[in-house]
Write a protein that holds these residues in place. Structure first.
Motif, PDB file in Angstrom:
ATOM      1  N   SER A  59       3.293   2.568   4.289  1.00 17.57           N
ATOM      2  CA  SER A  59       1.978   2.742   3.678  1.00 17.57           C
ATOM      3  C   SER A  59       1.633   4.222   3.520  1.00 17.57           C
ATOM      4  CB  SER A  59       0.905   2.068   4.545  1.00 17.57           C
ATOM      5  OG  SER A  59      -0.383   2.286   4.021  1.00 17.57           O
ATOM      6  N   LEU A  60       0.864   4.512   2.485  1.00 18.02           N
ATOM      7  CA  LEU A  60       0.362   5.868   2.272  1.00 18.02           C
ATOM      8  C   LEU A  60      -0.894   6.142   3.094  1.00 18.02           C
ATOM      9  CD1 LEU A  60       0.754   6.073  -1.611  1.00 18.02           C
ATOM     10  CD2 LEU A  60       1.947   7.529   0.040  1.00 18.02           C
ATOM     11  N   LYS A  61      -1.491   5.101   3.639  1.00 12.07           N
ATOM     12  CA  LYS A  61      -2.753   5.232   4.366  1.00 12.07           C
ATOM     13  C   LYS A  61      -2.479   5.689   5.801  1.00 12.07           C
ATOM     14  CE  LYS A  61      -5.043   1.668   1.599  1.00 12.07           C
ATOM     15  NZ  LYS A  61      -6.141   2.514   1.087  1.00 12.07           N
ATOM     16  N   THR A  62      -3.042   6.826   6.181  1.00  9.75           N
ATOM     17  CA  THR A  62      -2.713   7.438   7.465  1.00  9.75           C
ATOM     18  C   THR A  62      -3.178   6.626   8.671  1.00  9.75           C
ATOM     19  OG1 THR A  62      -4.731   8.785   7.362  1.00  9.75           O
ATOM     20  CG2 THR A  62      -2.699   9.758   6.489  1.00  9.75           C
ATOM     21  N   MET A 105       1.396   0.401   8.976  1.00 11.78           N
ATOM     22  CA  MET A 105       2.673   0.612   8.308  1.00 11.78           C
ATOM     23  C   MET A 105       2.860   2.048   7.814  1.00 11.78           C
ATOM     24  SD  MET A 105       4.142  -2.171   8.863  1.00 11.78           S
ATOM     25  CE  MET A 105       5.660  -1.815   7.965  1.00 11.78           C
ATOM     26  N   TYR A 106       1.985   2.964   8.230  1.00 11.83           N
ATOM     27  CA  TYR A 106       2.236   4.387   7.984  1.00 11.83           C
ATOM     28  C   TYR A 106       3.537   4.747   8.704  1.00 11.83           C
ATOM     29  CZ  TYR A 106       1.080   9.357   7.362  1.00 11.83           C
ATOM     30  OH  TYR A 106       1.090  10.684   6.991  1.00 11.83           O
ATOM     31  N   PRO A 107       4.323   5.703   8.183  1.00 11.35           N
ATOM     32  CA  PRO A 107       5.622   5.988   8.807  1.00 11.35           C
ATOM     33  C   PRO A 107       5.574   6.204  10.315  1.00 11.35           C
ATOM     34  CG  PRO A 107       5.455   7.131   6.722  1.00 11.35           C
ATOM     35  CD  PRO A 107       4.119   6.501   6.954  1.00 11.35           C
ATOM     36  N   ILE A 108       4.515   6.862  10.778  1.00 11.81           N
ATOM     37  CA  ILE A 108       4.307   6.998  12.224  1.00 11.81           C
ATOM     38  C   ILE A 108       3.135   6.096  12.586  1.00 11.81           C
ATOM     39  CG2 ILE A 108       3.775   8.578  14.109  1.00 11.81           C
ATOM     40  CD1 ILE A 108       4.933  10.838  12.410  1.00 11.81           C
ATOM     41  N   THR A 151       0.827  -1.212   0.000  1.00 18.50           N
ATOM     42  CA  THR A 151       0.000   0.000   0.000  1.00 18.50           C
ATOM     43  C   THR A 151       0.863   1.263   0.000  1.00 18.50           C
ATOM     44  OG1 THR A 151      -0.142   0.146   2.430  1.00 18.50           O
ATOM     45  CG2 THR A 151      -1.771  -1.223   1.300  1.00 18.50           C
ATOM     46  N   GLY A 152       2.147   1.103  -0.269  1.00 17.72           N
ATOM     47  CA  GLY A 152       3.052   2.235  -0.258  1.00 17.72           C
ATOM     48  C   GLY A 152       3.210   2.879  -1.621  1.00 17.72           C
ATOM     49  N   PRO A 153       3.969   3.958  -1.704  1.00 12.89           N
ATOM     50  CA  PRO A 153       4.184   4.657  -2.983  1.00 12.89           C
ATOM     51  C   PRO A 153       5.123   3.859  -3.880  1.00 12.89           C
ATOM     52  CG  PRO A 153       5.548   5.635  -1.287  1.00 12.89           C
ATOM     53  CD  PRO A 153       4.686   4.626  -0.595  1.00 12.89           C
ATOM     54  N   GLN A 212      -1.434  -6.559   2.293  1.00 19.00           N
ATOM     55  CA  GLN A 212      -0.316  -6.555   3.240  1.00 19.00           C
ATOM     56  C   GLN A 212      -0.232  -7.893   3.963  1.00 19.00           C
ATOM     57  OE1 GLN A 212      -1.832  -2.872   5.129  1.00 19.00           O
ATOM     58  NE2 GLN A 212       0.267  -2.084   4.939  1.00 19.00           N
ATOM     59  N   ARG A 213      -1.371  -8.390   4.402  1.00 17.17           N
ATOM     60  CA  ARG A 213      -1.368  -9.690   5.091  1.00 17.17           C
ATOM     61  C   ARG A 213      -0.920 -10.805   4.154  1.00 17.17           C
ATOM     62  NH1 ARG A 213      -6.697  -8.401   7.946  1.00 17.17           N
ATOM     63  NH2 ARG A 213      -6.079  -7.739  10.043  1.00 17.17           N
TER      64      ARG A 213
END
Length: 272
Positions: A236-239, A243-246, A213-215, A257-258
């Protein structure tokens, strides 16, 4: 309490008999034997992934609410990933072991490989790797299991990072996660689940460590205060995604992802 007895077939054709109780590996119930050539060990059976915790002196072993830190972190990881991730009893480093490693906050960074011959912190990490190797040999801990190192510093040396994952490190290959004290506060309950995700993505044969789900390429987002927020392919790009950066307390996750995580090499085949 639900208990499961599993036989784990290793690369050396040994069979490790273990007992898992509610997702927790009972190290007091384990035996090793050589597989009989006549035994039909299924390659397509269920699987589980093991996680080992190491605590440096001074690192909190409980959550702010008093619950067991490692066990609570692992419960959260299982809830999010829906994978059979099991933990063994944590290992608290002895004072002698801690003295040999001599970990300092400046040794804790996420900007270089875990083992880096040219890095100033390489000696410290080599000692951590030696400890992991000898536990693999002497305690019969599987080499493909993840080791999580809880360190007694609020953050990494950069003053902001609270956790980092280092898959496919060294020879033999091990997988490391380092977690700081700030990963233990009420705002970061998904921190270990996030780092385990990096290990899972980074141990899929024939694929890179990118997040589904990442860029497609690293992107840079300009913040109002002039700073730049970076999202790499491994995030991930999803906030609301774990797996969002934070990661924070995020629990969001996608089926893609799973599906990728389930192909990880850390998952050991078992025969019930």
């Amino acid at each position: 309490m639900e208990k499961i007895i599993v036989l784990v077939a290793t690369m050396e054709k040994r069979i490790i008999v273990v007992q898992i109780s509610n997702g927790y590996l009972d190290t007091g119930y384990k035996a090793t034997r050589i597989a009989d050539p006549s035994e039909n060990l299924r390659e397509d059976s269920n699987s589980f992934g093991g996680v080992i915790a190491y605590f440096f002196h001074g690192a909190a072993k409980t959550k702010p609410d008093g619950s067991d830190r490692f066990r609570t972190d692992m419960i959260k990881a299982r809830e999010i990933w829906k994978l059979p991730l099991v933990e063994m009893n944590p290992i608290e480093l002895t004072q002698q072991e801690a003295n040999v490693i001599n970990l300092q906050q400046e040794d804790v960074d996420c900007s270089s490989p875990f083992l880096n011959d040219e890095g100033p912190n390489n000696h410290v990490r080599e000692e951590m790797a030696k400890k992991r190797y000898w536990d693999y040999v002497n305690l019969d801990l599987f080499g493909n299991w993840i080791s999580v190192w809880y360190v007694p510093f609020s953050t990494f040396s950069d003053g902001t990072t609270i956790g980092c994952a280092y898959p496919n490190t060294g020879n033999p290959v091990f997988h490391y996660i380092v977690m700081s004290e700030n990963s233990n506060n009420s705002n970061n309950q998904s921190a270990l689940a996030h780092e385990i995700g990096h290990i899972l993505f980074g141990t899929v044969s024939g694929q890179d460590n990118s997040d589904p789900t990442g860029p497609s390429t690293t992107i840079f987002i300009q913040n109002d205060d002039g700073t730049t927020f970076t999202i790499e392919q491994k995030h991930s790009l999803k906030t609301d995604n774990v797996m969002y950066p934070i990661a924070g307390n995020n629990t969001g996750i996608e089926s893609s992802q799973r599906e990728k995580a389930a192909k990880s090499r850390i998952l050991t085949s078992i025969t019930p």
